[in-house]
Design a protein around this motif. Structure first.
Motif, PDB file in Angstrom:
ATOM      1  N   GLN A 157      12.915  54.104  -6.755  1.00 42.21           N
ATOM      2  CA  GLN A 157      13.463  53.126  -7.694  1.00 42.21           C
ATOM      3  C   GLN A 157      14.443  52.211  -6.959  1.00 42.21           C
ATOM      4  OE1 GLN A 157      15.371  54.972 -11.050  1.00 42.21           O
ATOM      5  NE2 GLN A 157      15.966  53.036 -12.007  1.00 42.21           N
ATOM      6  N   THR A 158      14.492  50.963  -7.378  1.00 45.33           N
ATOM      7  CA  THR A 158      15.434  50.008  -6.791  1.00 45.33           C
ATOM      8  C   THR A 158      16.350  49.469  -7.877  1.00 45.33           C
ATOM      9  OG1 THR A 158      13.827  49.358  -5.094  1.00 45.33           O
ATOM     10  CG2 THR A 158      15.693  47.876  -5.479  1.00 45.33           C
ATOM     11  N   GLU A 174      17.829  51.262  -2.874  1.00 42.35           N
ATOM     12  CA  GLU A 174      16.494  51.823  -3.057  1.00 42.35           C
ATOM     13  C   GLU A 174      16.612  53.328  -2.829  1.00 42.35           C
ATOM     14  OE1 GLU A 174      11.932  51.292  -1.235  1.00 42.35           O
ATOM     15  OE2 GLU A 174      13.606  50.077  -0.480  1.00 42.35           O
ATOM     16  N   GLN A 216      14.571  58.946  -6.951  1.00 41.05           N
ATOM     17  CA  GLN A 216      15.271  59.473  -8.128  1.00 41.05           C
ATOM     18  C   GLN A 216      15.057  60.971  -8.354  1.00 41.05           C
ATOM     19  OE1 GLN A 216      13.905  57.377 -11.600  1.00 41.05           O
ATOM     20  NE2 GLN A 216      11.753  57.481 -11.012  1.00 41.05           N
TER      21      GLN A 216
END
Length: 201
Positions: free
Chosen positions: A132-133, A175, A178
């Protein structure tokens, strides 16, 4: 140089250091491990241009006082006393002070070299869907040293793929995996530097 000129030299050094306190503090915080105090002097950033001007003016006057021709009367009165000038009244000392002031004033441009580069650390990605970013708006960063401080602190967390902080924009783009680190942990790491997240997007 007389006592009055020495006072100007001291004022020049103080204003040069004060002009760079907002960027010196993050480096000292990083070295000492006291990350939370990194943004202590960020409030001084708006005064930086004025402090730079003061530094140039007072050191310029000190050099003028040192290099201006002395009158015959002054030479006649002072010749016996000034056979050997005290070190603090020499051109060498004034030159050293000037170089030091220049290094302080330019500190924000090279502050990042004090931080290790660890953006290239190896992160094993098991599932690309977990990557995820997120971009954080961060208040308080005033120079490249501040940005490097944030990057270094976030990079200590597991699962960080890449982090880029840009002080001009007041942002930190992270970035991360998660499955290994949470958004809350990243926010805590950034706020732990003393800078403040104002928005997450």
């Amino acid at each position: 140089m007389n006592k009055e000129t020495n006072s100007f030299v001291g004022a020049g050094v103080l204003s040069a250091v004060a002009a760079s306190l907002c960027c010196i503090t993050p480096v000292l915080a990083f070295i000492s491990g006291a990350s939370g105090v990194a943004s202590t002097f960020s409030w001084m950033e708006p005064a930086r241009p004025y402090l730079i001007c003061i530094t140039f003016l007072v050191l310029g006057f000190a050099w003028y006082q040192k290099l201006k021709p002395r009158t015959a009367e002054v030479i006649k009165c002072d010749c016996e006393e000034n056979d050997k000038e005290p070190i603090m009244q020499t051109k060498t000392f004034l030159g050293s002070v000037t170089v030091f002031a220049a290094l302080m004033l330019s500190f924000p441009h090279y502050a990042h070299i004090f931080y290790p580069t660890n953006n290239n650390k190896e992160v094993i990605i098991v599932n690309a869907a977990n990557i995820q970013t997120v971009t954080f708006d961060v208040k308080g960063m005033t120079c490249s040293g501040c940005a490097s401080h944030v990057e270094n602190h976030v990079n200590k967390l597991p699962g960080i793929v890449k982090v880029v902080a840009i002080y001009e924009e007041g942002t930190a783009k992270v970035e991360f995996d998660q499955s290994k680190v949470s958004l809350a942990e990243i926010e805590t790491a950034i706020n732990g530097t003393g800078y403040t997240i104002t928005k997450t997007k």
